[in-house]
Design an enzyme around this catalytic site. Sequence first.
Site, mmCIF file in Angstrom:
data_model
loop_
_atom_site.group_PDB
_atom_site.id
_atom_site.type_symbol
_atom_site.label_atom_id
_atom_site.label_comp_id
_atom_site.label_asym_id
_atom_site.label_seq_id
_atom_site.Cartn_x
_atom_site.Cartn_y
_atom_site.Cartn_z
ATOM 1 N N GLU A 148 0.564 -1.205 0.063
ATOM 2 C CA GLU A 148 0.030 0.029 -0.085
ATOM 3 C C GLU A 148 0.691 1.187 0.323
ATOM 4 O O GLU A 148 2.211 1.230 0.354
ATOM 5 C CB GLU A 148 -0.843 -0.177 1.348
ATOM 6 N N GLN A 152 -5.588 6.097 0.089
ATOM 7 C CA GLN A 152 -4.344 5.071 0.193
ATOM 8 C C GLN A 152 -4.698 3.450 -0.401
ATOM 9 O O GLN A 152 -6.386 3.728 -0.563
ATOM 10 C CB GLN A 152 -5.152 3.581 1.746
ATOM 11 N N HIS A 174 -13.326 1.528 0.602
ATOM 12 C CA HIS A 174 -13.579 1.901 2.287
ATOM 13 C C HIS A 174 -12.931 3.045 2.319
ATOM 14 O O HIS A 174 -12.603 4.347 1.438
ATOM 15 C CB HIS A 174 -12.106 0.371 3.300
ATOM 16 N N GLU A 228 -13.368 2.418 8.032
ATOM 17 C CA GLU A 228 -12.785 1.880 8.916
ATOM 18 C C GLU A 228 -12.657 2.800 10.264
ATOM 19 O O GLU A 228 -12.889 3.839 10.113
ATOM 20 C CB GLU A 228 -11.448 2.125 8.088
#
Lengths: 152, 152
Positions: free
Chosen positions: B55, B72, B96, B146
């Site tokens: 990532e 991200q 997300h 998250e």
Amino acid sequence: MSTAPTPDVPFSGLTRLDHVGIACRDLDASVDLYRRTYGFEVEHEEVNEEQGVREAMLRVNGTDDGGATYLQLLEPLREDSPVAKFLDRNGEGVHHIAFGTADVAGSAQEVGRTGVRVLDSAPRRGTAGSSIVFLHPKDCGGVLTELVQSGH
Amino acid sequence: MSTAPTPDVPFSGLTRLDHVGIACRDLDASVDLYRRTYGFEVEHEEVNEEQGVREAMLRVNGTDDGGATYLQLLEPLREDSPVAKFLDRNGEGVHHIAFGTADVAGSAQEVGRTGVRVLDSAPRRGTAGSSIVFLHPKDCGGVLTELVQSGH
């Protein structure tokens, strides 16, 4: 006009993540969910007939360019609106992301120069008097991407 | 501990949109796309074996809680990782969203009290030494969500 990048201002002039657009079937229920779960409050609500949506902007935080980041909840007004079609295909969830700029026409031009297709030939009206363009998701890593210049 | 909302801090303690997680097939190509198109630069890159991803965090702007908002970019390391499965089902795109908090355990508890399922019984390691939990997308309007507490 200089197009050189500087440490503070990206090449494209994009200075913040303005909002995450989230498609929902029932705006009032979604507003209630986000308020009850996270404490985010509605700062603005409107109907955009052109885009076929009823929408609410929930403020999450302020940003260092003097703006803010929002969640934009979007309920379709009509079966043939883009958000209604998105819901049919994908169900509720993230519909697009939007980057803020002080000059949406200039940013669209810069981004377009890199080969990304700009879907609006001229900026159109977004939330709360803002000016917006959309970029083709196939040119943006699968992400429907909006550029937005605040209306105030 | 007081759980009353204040004008500055939402009930849940979430003070910023920390990042938008975007699934991609080729991290280097995606980093290049985001740099070339928008001017966003990589601030951090790592491999998270537990989550099965490589990532990169691209900084978009600073936030008024002293943090920042990032994109991200997530490339799967293995065919059986959640991000690989997401790519198989949906192709590249938003995976997300993550909200920042100074106390991820406390925020998870507050959010859990509202009836939202917290998928991690205890915070686990996220990017750059952060602590994270995930919430069930079916309880969050279709959005995999998250909560993240910065590691520094």
